[in-house]
Design a protein around this motif. Structure first.
Motif, mmCIF file in Angstrom:
data_model
loop_
_atom_site.group_PDB
_atom_site.id
_atom_site.type_symbol
_atom_site.label_atom_id
_atom_site.label_comp_id
_atom_site.label_asym_id
_atom_site.label_seq_id
_atom_site.Cartn_x
_atom_site.Cartn_y
_atom_site.Cartn_z
ATOM 1 N N ALA A 135 0.867 -1.320 -0.094
ATOM 2 C CA ALA A 135 -0.007 -0.153 -0.173
ATOM 3 C C ALA A 135 0.723 1.053 -0.315
ATOM 4 C CB ALA A 135 -0.779 -0.009 1.169
ATOM 5 N N PRO A 136 0.487 2.235 -0.212
ATOM 6 C CA PRO A 136 1.161 3.748 -0.206
ATOM 7 C C PRO A 136 1.897 3.658 1.022
ATOM 8 C CG PRO A 136 -0.746 4.164 -1.177
ATOM 9 C CD PRO A 136 -0.975 2.764 -0.872
ATOM 10 N N GLY A 137 3.430 3.935 1.027
ATOM 11 C CA GLY A 137 4.051 3.917 2.256
ATOM 12 C C GLY A 137 4.331 2.588 3.054
ATOM 13 N N ARG A 138 3.841 1.348 2.647
ATOM 14 C CA ARG A 138 3.902 0.169 3.332
ATOM 15 C C ARG A 138 4.523 -0.724 2.443
ATOM 16 N NH1 ARG A 138 2.109 -2.769 7.716
ATOM 17 N NH2 ARG A 138 0.965 -0.628 8.571
ATOM 18 N N VAL A 139 5.735 -1.396 2.956
ATOM 19 C CA VAL A 139 6.485 -2.383 2.185
ATOM 20 C C VAL A 139 6.805 -3.499 2.726
ATOM 21 C CG1 VAL A 139 8.689 -2.551 0.900
ATOM 22 C CG2 VAL A 139 7.536 -0.517 0.722
ATOM 23 N N ARG A 140 6.719 -4.486 2.468
ATOM 24 C CA ARG A 140 7.141 -5.979 3.229
ATOM 25 C C ARG A 140 8.467 -6.310 2.387
ATOM 26 N NH1 ARG A 140 7.873 -11.137 2.093
ATOM 27 N NH2 ARG A 140 6.713 -10.944 -0.160
ATOM 28 N N LEU A 141 9.427 -6.397 3.159
ATOM 29 C CA LEU A 141 10.941 -7.116 2.784
ATOM 30 C C LEU A 141 11.005 -8.463 3.205
ATOM 31 C CD1 LEU A 141 13.647 -6.413 1.788
ATOM 32 C CD2 LEU A 141 14.238 -5.924 4.145
ATOM 33 N N GLY A 142 11.222 -9.106 1.792
ATOM 34 C CA GLY A 142 11.301 -10.691 2.121
ATOM 35 C C GLY A 142 12.633 -11.114 2.521
ATOM 36 N N TYR A 143 13.722 -10.815 1.709
ATOM 37 C CA TYR A 143 15.038 -11.305 1.740
ATOM 38 C C TYR A 143 15.880 -10.206 1.128
ATOM 39 C CZ TYR A 143 14.795 -13.577 -2.451
ATOM 40 O OH TYR A 143 14.300 -13.959 -3.866
ATOM 41 N N GLY A 144 17.059 -10.488 1.265
ATOM 42 C CA GLY A 144 18.033 -9.561 0.427
ATOM 43 C C GLY A 144 18.654 -8.415 1.216
ATOM 44 N N ASN A 145 19.778 -7.922 1.059
ATOM 45 C CA ASN A 145 20.406 -6.747 1.470
ATOM 46 C C ASN A 145 21.549 -6.034 0.985
ATOM 47 O OD1 ASN A 145 22.159 -8.573 2.646
ATOM 48 N ND2 ASN A 145 22.291 -7.633 4.696
ATOM 49 N N SER A 146 21.620 -6.126 -0.479
ATOM 50 C CA SER A 146 22.878 -5.887 -0.997
ATOM 51 C C SER A 146 22.787 -5.265 -2.173
ATOM 52 C CB SER A 146 23.807 -7.048 -1.323
ATOM 53 O OG SER A 146 23.258 -8.044 -2.054
ATOM 54 N N ILE A 147 23.891 -4.623 -2.509
ATOM 55 C CA ILE A 147 23.755 -4.001 -4.067
ATOM 56 C C ILE A 147 25.319 -4.054 -4.809
ATOM 57 C CG2 ILE A 147 21.901 -2.326 -3.885
ATOM 58 C CD1 ILE A 147 23.712 -0.130 -3.663
ATOM 59 N N ASP A 148 25.338 -4.189 -5.822
ATOM 60 C CA ASP A 148 26.570 -4.468 -6.494
ATOM 61 C C ASP A 148 26.714 -2.972 -7.503
ATOM 62 O OD1 ASP A 148 26.970 -6.794 -5.658
ATOM 63 O OD2 ASP A 148 26.556 -7.768 -7.879
ATOM 64 N N VAL A 149 28.044 -2.535 -7.336
ATOM 65 C CA VAL A 149 28.400 -1.251 -8.146
ATOM 66 C C VAL A 149 29.633 -1.272 -8.710
ATOM 67 C CG1 VAL A 149 26.868 0.176 -6.710
ATOM 68 C CG2 VAL A 149 29.249 -0.136 -6.088
ATOM 69 N N PRO A 150 30.051 -0.718 -9.972
ATOM 70 C CA PRO A 150 31.267 -0.699 -10.224
ATOM 71 C C PRO A 150 32.348 -0.392 -9.393
ATOM 72 C CG PRO A 150 30.159 1.104 -11.367
ATOM 73 C CD PRO A 150 29.225 0.133 -10.597
ATOM 74 N N ALA A 151 33.554 -0.989 -9.453
ATOM 75 C CA ALA A 151 34.723 -0.626 -8.331
ATOM 76 C C ALA A 151 35.063 0.551 -8.666
ATOM 77 C CB ALA A 151 35.693 -1.724 -8.538
ATOM 78 N N GLY A 152 35.578 1.170 -7.794
ATOM 79 C CA GLY A 152 36.463 2.642 -7.984
ATOM 80 C C GLY A 152 35.963 3.410 -6.822
ATOM 81 N N PRO A 153 36.541 4.722 -6.877
ATOM 82 C CA PRO A 153 36.408 5.808 -5.806
ATOM 83 C C PRO A 153 34.991 6.090 -5.541
ATOM 84 C CG PRO A 153 38.003 6.483 -7.374
ATOM 85 C CD PRO A 153 37.334 5.184 -8.056
ATOM 86 N N GLU A 154 33.963 5.978 -6.563
ATOM 87 C CA GLU A 154 32.645 6.209 -6.193
ATOM 88 C C GLU A 154 31.875 5.095 -5.526
ATOM 89 O OE1 GLU A 154 31.377 9.053 -6.691
ATOM 90 O OE2 GLU A 154 33.099 9.710 -7.749
ATOM 91 N N ALA A 155 32.370 3.777 -5.675
ATOM 92 C CA ALA A 155 32.038 2.837 -5.014
ATOM 93 C C ALA A 155 32.332 2.825 -3.396
ATOM 94 C CB ALA A 155 32.508 1.436 -5.585
#
Length: 312
Positions: A135-155
């Protein structure tokens, strides 16, 4: 590190208040940052439901772009087809000191953002969470807690931003391979759950599983042609990984179909087809998925007849 980053607290705007946007706004709050959640539909509070219960997240919900100013970080969490629709939000939130992290599906995430946020740093990412907007403003998180980004200073800057958030940032030397590996999964499970209106238990059906494998092998052929270092072993590993999913879990495309929203087929099967055409590769299964999903996907419009703003 800039003078602003020498202080732990950063200004962060999350564009899009769907499942991904809600989870990342929560993560930024836990990390101690000033968070604005940009949404089309106003709601009183953000609530994240996990296996541990519910947490109310005191983020600032913004529905008028005139109420925002440039921030240190923008986390772009709208669907890929809505990117152009949030151009005005990017213009209001970005300046030369802003970094935009693109939290979208597909293999071409940053392509559509550079022109909408000139002068900013744009960082593509691969999101590994399973979440559902209930619903608006209501989220169910099942699993997972990561993101991949290109390596480097910004990462490395992003790693610092996410400290204390409960979310892991994983710099990748070869984001192309990682992106196509993820697409290999998404180009199978997203359309098959959306078309059958079944959750991951559909993958227990031998005929559906065979179709999933065929979609993955087509995606593999295209991935290799564009330079991804993937092999048949990655297909087998991905099929095995699918078997670890809970039968009750769904996909973002299934949730969108159930909600009557547009479907993000162009960034998934559509991407396989586009790159296949460039390299002269035949991908009939992905082409069929793209055609069926295109036929299902409604074009959402605003009350005044214009295209949706792209925000949830």
């Amino acid at each position: 590190m800039t003078s602003a980053e020498s202080r732990a607290r950063q200004s962060v705007a999350v564009i899009g208040a769907g499942a991904v946007g809600g989870v990342f706004a929560w993560a930024m709050h836990k990390a101690g940052h000033d968070v604005s959640l940009c949404a089309r539909t106003p709601f009183d509070e953000l609530v994240i439901q996990t296996s541990d219960g519910e947490e109310r997240v005191p983020v600032r919900v913004v529905t008028d772009l005139h109420d925002v100013k440039p921030v240190n970080w923008v986390l772009l969490a709208v669907k890929s087809f809505d990117t152009v629709g949030i151009a005005r939000w990017l213009a209001a939130l970005c300046d030369q000191d802003t970094t935009v992290v693109v939290l979208q599906n597909g293999v071409d995430q940053a392509d559509g953002v550079h022109g909408l946020a000139p002068g900013t740093t744009v960082l593509p990412s691969l999101v590994y969470i399973q979440a559902e907007r209930q619903a608006p403003g209501r989220v169910r998180l099942g699993y997972g807690n990561s993101i991949d980004v290109p390596a480097g200073p910004e990462a490395e800057r992003l790693v610092r931003l996410f400290r204390g958030s409960g979310m892991e940032v994983r710099p990748q030397k070869d984001l192309t391979t990682a992106a196509w590996r993820k697409l290999m999964l998404n180009a199978a499970v997203n359309p098959l759950t959306a078309l059958t209106l079944r959750r991951m238990e559909a993958m227990q059906d031998s005929m559906i599983l065979e179709l999933a494998a065929g979609l993955m092998r087509e995606t593999l052929a295209v991935a290799v042609a564009v330079g991804a270092e993937l092999t048949e072993a990655d297909v087998e590993q991905t099929l095995a990984f699918m078997g670890e999913f809970s039968e009750g879990n769904g996909t973002s495309m299934l949730y969108d179909r159930l909600a009557g929203n547009a479907l993000e087929w162009e960034a998934l099967n559509g991407a396989v087809v586009r790159h296949a055409e460039t390299h002269g590769i035949d991908v009939p299964l992905n082409r069929a998925m793209a055609a069926l999903l295109h036929a299902l996907s409604p074009q959402k419009t605003t009350a005044d007849g214009g295209l949706s703003s792209g925000l949830v």
